[in-house]
Design an enzyme around this catalytic site. Structure first.
Site, PDB file in Angstrom:
ATOM      1  N   HIS A 138       0.842  -1.306  -0.157  1.00  0.00           N
ATOM      2  CA  HIS A 138       0.032   0.106   0.008  1.00  0.00           C
ATOM      3  C   HIS A 138       0.679   1.318   0.088  1.00  0.00           C
ATOM      4  CE1 HIS A 138      -3.652  -2.386   2.035  1.00  0.00           C
ATOM      5  NE2 HIS A 138      -3.534  -2.522   0.424  1.00  0.00           N
ATOM      6  N   ALA A 251       1.081  -8.724  19.586  1.00  0.00           N
ATOM      7  CA  ALA A 251       2.117  -8.989  18.361  1.00  0.00           C
ATOM      8  C   ALA A 251       3.366  -8.886  19.021  1.00  0.00           C
ATOM      9  CB  ALA A 251       2.157  -8.322  17.255  1.00  0.00           C
TER      10      ALA A 251
HETATM   11  C1  BV8 Z   1      -8.435  -2.222  -5.504  1.00  0.00           C
HETATM   12  C2  BV8 Z   1      -4.628   3.851   2.318  1.00  0.00           C
HETATM   13  C3  BV8 Z   1      -8.800  -2.627  -7.944  1.00  0.00           C
HETATM   14  C4  BV8 Z   1      -3.476   3.846   2.724  1.00  0.00           C
HETATM   15  C5  BV8 Z   1      -5.845   1.659   2.344  1.00  0.00           C
HETATM   16  C6  BV8 Z   1     -16.212  -4.913  -2.090  1.00  0.00           C
HETATM   17  C7  BV8 Z   1     -15.716  -6.237  -1.753  1.00  0.00           C
HETATM   18  C8  BV8 Z   1     -14.479  -6.410  -1.405  1.00  0.00           C
HETATM   19  C9  BV8 Z   1     -13.334  -5.597  -1.997  1.00  0.00           C
HETATM   20  C10 BV8 Z   1     -13.818  -4.471  -2.388  1.00  0.00           C
HETATM   21  C11 BV8 Z   1     -15.059  -4.243  -2.711  1.00  0.00           C
HETATM   22  N1  BV8 Z   1     -15.393  -2.865  -3.046  1.00  0.00           N
HETATM   23  C12 BV8 Z   1     -13.938  -2.180  -3.128  1.00  0.00           C
HETATM   24  C13 BV8 Z   1     -13.236  -3.173  -3.059  1.00  0.00           C
HETATM   25  C14 BV8 Z   1     -11.685  -3.374  -3.261  1.00  0.00           C
HETATM   26  C15 BV8 Z   1     -11.069  -2.403  -1.824  1.00  0.00           C
HETATM   27  C16 BV8 Z   1     -11.443  -3.322  -0.382  1.00  0.00           C
HETATM   28  O1  BV8 Z   1     -10.971  -4.252  -0.375  1.00  0.00           O
HETATM   29  N2  BV8 Z   1     -12.001  -2.520   0.119  1.00  0.00           N
HETATM   30  C17 BV8 Z   1     -12.716  -3.464   1.463  1.00  0.00           C
HETATM   31  C18 BV8 Z   1     -12.327  -2.380   2.462  1.00  0.00           C
HETATM   32  C19 BV8 Z   1     -13.939  -3.763   1.231  1.00  0.00           C
HETATM   33  N3  BV8 Z   1      -9.769  -2.596  -2.120  1.00  0.00           N
HETATM   34  C20 BV8 Z   1      -9.172  -1.401  -2.883  1.00  0.00           C
HETATM   35  O2  BV8 Z   1      -9.822  -0.583  -3.260  1.00  0.00           O
HETATM   36  C21 BV8 Z   1      -7.954  -1.584  -3.425  1.00  0.00           C
HETATM   37  N4  BV8 Z   1      -7.741  -1.473  -4.685  1.00  0.00           N
HETATM   38  O3  BV8 Z   1      -8.760  -3.283  -5.322  1.00  0.00           O
HETATM   39  O4  BV8 Z   1      -8.127  -1.712  -6.811  1.00  0.00           O
HETATM   40  C22 BV8 Z   1     -10.332  -1.916  -7.682  1.00  0.00           C
HETATM   41  C23 BV8 Z   1     -10.777  -0.767  -8.239  1.00  0.00           C
HETATM   42  C24 BV8 Z   1     -11.711  -0.282  -8.154  1.00  0.00           C
HETATM   43  C25 BV8 Z   1     -12.849  -0.816  -7.586  1.00  0.00           C
HETATM   44  C26 BV8 Z   1     -12.533  -2.171  -6.993  1.00  0.00           C
HETATM   45  C27 BV8 Z   1     -11.407  -2.598  -7.256  1.00  0.00           C
HETATM   46  C28 BV8 Z   1      -6.750  -0.802  -2.579  1.00  0.00           C
HETATM   47  C29 BV8 Z   1      -6.693  -1.109  -1.127  1.00  0.00           C
HETATM   48  C30 BV8 Z   1      -5.971  -0.175  -0.294  1.00  0.00           C
HETATM   49  C31 BV8 Z   1      -6.764   0.821   0.161  1.00  0.00           C
HETATM   50  N5  BV8 Z   1      -5.752   1.741   1.051  1.00  0.00           N
HETATM   51  N6  BV8 Z   1      -5.169   2.557   3.078  1.00  0.00           N
HETATM   52  C32 BV8 Z   1      -3.293   4.729   3.937  1.00  0.00           C
HETATM   53  O5  BV8 Z   1      -3.807   5.800   4.042  1.00  0.00           O
HETATM   54  O6  BV8 Z   1      -2.829   3.877   5.119  1.00  0.00           O
HETATM   55  S1  BV8 Z   1      -6.519   0.385   3.269  1.00  0.00           S
HETATM   56  C33 BV8 Z   1      -6.234   0.474   4.816  1.00  0.00           C
HETATM   57  O7  BV8 Z   1      -6.669  -0.657   5.323  1.00  0.00           O
HETATM   58  C34 BV8 Z   1      -4.742   0.538   5.209  1.00  0.00           C
HETATM   59  O8  BV8 Z   1      -3.823   0.708   4.184  1.00  0.00           O
HETATM   60  C35 BV8 Z   1      -4.511  -0.755   6.181  1.00  0.00           C
HETATM   61  O9  BV8 Z   1      -3.427  -1.255   5.596  1.00  0.00           O
HETATM   62  C36 BV8 Z   1      -5.617  -1.566   5.423  1.00  0.00           C
HETATM   63  C37 BV8 Z   1      -5.979  -3.104   6.113  1.00  0.00           C
HETATM   64  O10 BV8 Z   1      -6.225  -2.507   7.585  1.00  0.00           O
HETATM   65  P1  BV8 Z   1      -5.419  -3.494   8.634  1.00  0.00           P
HETATM   66  O11 BV8 Z   1      -3.879  -3.374   8.295  1.00  0.00           O
HETATM   67  O12 BV8 Z   1      -6.038  -4.745   8.538  1.00  0.00           O
HETATM   68  O13 BV8 Z   1      -5.865  -2.644   9.861  1.00  0.00           O
HETATM   69  P2  BV8 Z   1      -7.040  -2.664  10.607  1.00  0.00           P
HETATM   70  O14 BV8 Z   1      -7.293  -1.492  11.586  1.00  0.00           O
HETATM   71  O15 BV8 Z   1      -8.153  -3.041   9.864  1.00  0.00           O
HETATM   72  O16 BV8 Z   1      -7.153  -4.010  11.474  1.00  0.00           O
HETATM   73  C38 BV8 Z   1      -6.103  -4.088  12.539  1.00  0.00           C
HETATM   74  C39 BV8 Z   1      -6.137  -5.527  13.080  1.00  0.00           C
HETATM   75  O17 BV8 Z   1      -5.069  -5.685  13.997  1.00  0.00           O
HETATM   76  C40 BV8 Z   1      -7.305  -5.862  13.810  1.00  0.00           C
HETATM   77  O18 BV8 Z   1      -7.690  -7.009  13.501  1.00  0.00           O
HETATM   78  C41 BV8 Z   1      -6.833  -5.671  15.373  1.00  0.00           C
HETATM   79  O19 BV8 Z   1      -7.682  -6.635  16.169  1.00  0.00           O
HETATM   80  C42 BV8 Z   1      -5.635  -6.125  15.302  1.00  0.00           C
HETATM   81  N7  BV8 Z   1      -4.619  -5.724  16.254  1.00  0.00           N
HETATM   82  C43 BV8 Z   1      -4.689  -4.421  17.099  1.00  0.00           C
HETATM   83  N8  BV8 Z   1      -3.700  -4.214  17.908  1.00  0.00           N
HETATM   84  C44 BV8 Z   1      -2.737  -5.477  17.770  1.00  0.00           C
HETATM   85  C45 BV8 Z   1      -3.471  -6.342  16.977  1.00  0.00           C
HETATM   86  N9  BV8 Z   1      -2.932  -7.723  16.675  1.00  0.00           N
HETATM   87  C46 BV8 Z   1      -1.988  -7.934  17.282  1.00  0.00           C
HETATM   88  N10 BV8 Z   1      -1.284  -7.252  18.192  1.00  0.00           N
HETATM   89  C47 BV8 Z   1      -2.050  -5.873  18.696  1.00  0.00           C
HETATM   90  N11 BV8 Z   1      -1.120  -5.094  19.642  1.00  0.00           N
END
Ligand code: BV8
Ligand code: ZN
Length: 270
Positions: A138, A251
């Site tokens: 990303h 982690a």
């Molecule tokens: C793409 C920007 C082609 C950078 C980010 C419908 C269904 C499925 C997919 C899609 C859909 N509609 C659109 C899509 C595609 C979409 C997508 O997947 N959407 C999801 C939300 C449904 N994806 C995209 O758009 C990607 N591009 O597919 O292009 C396309 C084009 C057009 C239309 C369709 C497809 C681009 C994806 C990248 C988006 N950019 N961020 C920034 O500013 O950071 S995403 C954002 O979420 C971050 O980058 C991050 O990396 C990413 C994932 O999140 P996580 O890292 O998992 O973080 P989160 O907070 O969610 O979870 C943290 C976890 O850690 C939790 O589980 C928690 O319990 C745990 N935790 C917390 N503390 C601890 C811990 N674990 C252990 N120890 C701890 N201490």
């Protein structure tokens, strides 16, 4: 947070560690959770950044077109916050694992905070840290790139509002060098990540909600190729039911324990 091992059935950590140390090839997918203990807020968990701010308002090309100053301000805030954070024991444990036997472990991160790179440099000392540099699927928040010609600024200076940062080559607006929703990931970076996932015996998934695609496909590629998944998270995710071992805990505590049994470097392996 309750201690790591007390959340897990006895010996689950040992079992996961034995699976990891016996693996010929390992791919690791990390998400925002690995940086939480460093002070970098996650996106969707408690206190996550998306709690108050909607991703659609900040992490999309449309948001940038609509209000570039707001989006740039949010990224400048995050960049300043990340600058004050340091890698935690989880980042260091993964860097050591990747450096131990170059070529055996491939790191893939969804994070844009650069903490894996900093842990790699710290662990490698004078040796080459590159084996512990992750594929940043990303992008990276500390870089900016031109929204028109793609020129990249590796060390952008924060521009004081109301001025907006502009490309020195074509004068178009500079934007964070990250992948927004609806944007394609770099095909070379994603391809290398999937290749590593396909070759891996074990996919270690750390601190991700496993919701964002295509990054969330990495463990699925390993599973489809006959490998197994080990998950480390504070809570179950959509991936948990497919994991060989799912460890609940922080982690920063679990990763050092998990990798403590990694094999000593093998002559000529990797
Ligand atoms: C793409 C920007 C082609 C950078 C980010 C419908 C269904 C499925 C997919 C899609 C859909 N509609 C659109 C899509 C595609 C979409 C997508 O997947 N959407 C999801 C939300 C449904 N994806 C995209 O758009 C990607 N591009 O597919 O292009 C396309 C084009 C057009 C239309 C369709 C497809 C681009 C994806 C990248 C988006 N950019 N961020 C920034 O500013 O950071 S995403 C954002 O979420 C971050 O980058 C991050 O990396 C990413 C994932 O999140 P996580 O890292 O998992 O973080 P989160 O907070 O969610 O979870 C943290 C976890 O850690 C939790 O589980 C928690 O319990 C745990 N935790 C917390 N503390 C601890 C811990 N674990 C252990 N120890 C701890 N201490
Ligand atoms: Zn330009």
């Amino acid at each position: 947070m309750v201690g790591a091992s007390s959340l897990n059935r006895p010996r689950e950590i040992e079992r996961a560690s034995a699976l990891l140390s016996g693996a010929g090839r390992i791919v690791v997918l990390t998400g925002a959770g690995i940086s939480a203990e460093s002070g970098v807020p996650t996106f969707r968990g408690p206190g996550g950044m998306w709690k108050s701010l909607r991703p659609e308002d900040l992490a999309t090309p449309e948001a940038f077109r609509r209000d570039p100053a707001l989006v740039l301000e949010w990224y400048a805030w995050r960049r300043a916050l990340v600058r004050e954070c340091s890698p935690n024991p989880a980042h260091h444990a993964l860097a050591r694992l990747a450096l131990e036997v170059p070529g055996r472990t491939t790191l893939v991160t969804q994070n844009v905070d650069g903490l894996h790179h900093r842990a790699a440099r710290a662990e490698a000392g004078t040796a080459d840290p590159a084996p512990a540099f992750p594929h940043e699927v990303h992008g990276a928040i500390h870089r900016t790139r031109c929204s028109r010609c793609g020129w990249v600024d590796e060390d952008p200076q924060d521009v004081v509002a109301p001025d907006l940062p502009r490309c020195p080559r074509c004068a178009a607006l500079m934007r964070p060098d990250v992948v927004w929703f609806g944007e394609m990931l770099d095909p070379d970076v994603l391809g290398a990540s999937f290749d590593a996932a396909e070759a891996a015996d074990v996919c270690l998934v750390v601190g991700t909600s496993a919701l964002v695609y295509p990054a969330a496909s990495v463990p699925e590629v390993t599973l489809a190729a006959g490998g197994i998944v080990i998950e480390v998270n504070l809570e179950p995710t959509p991936l948990t039911r497919r994991a060989e071992v799912s460890l609940l805990g922080e982690a920063g505590q679990l990763l050092p324990a998990l990798t403590a049994y990694a094999p000593a470097p093998r002559d000529g392996a990797g």
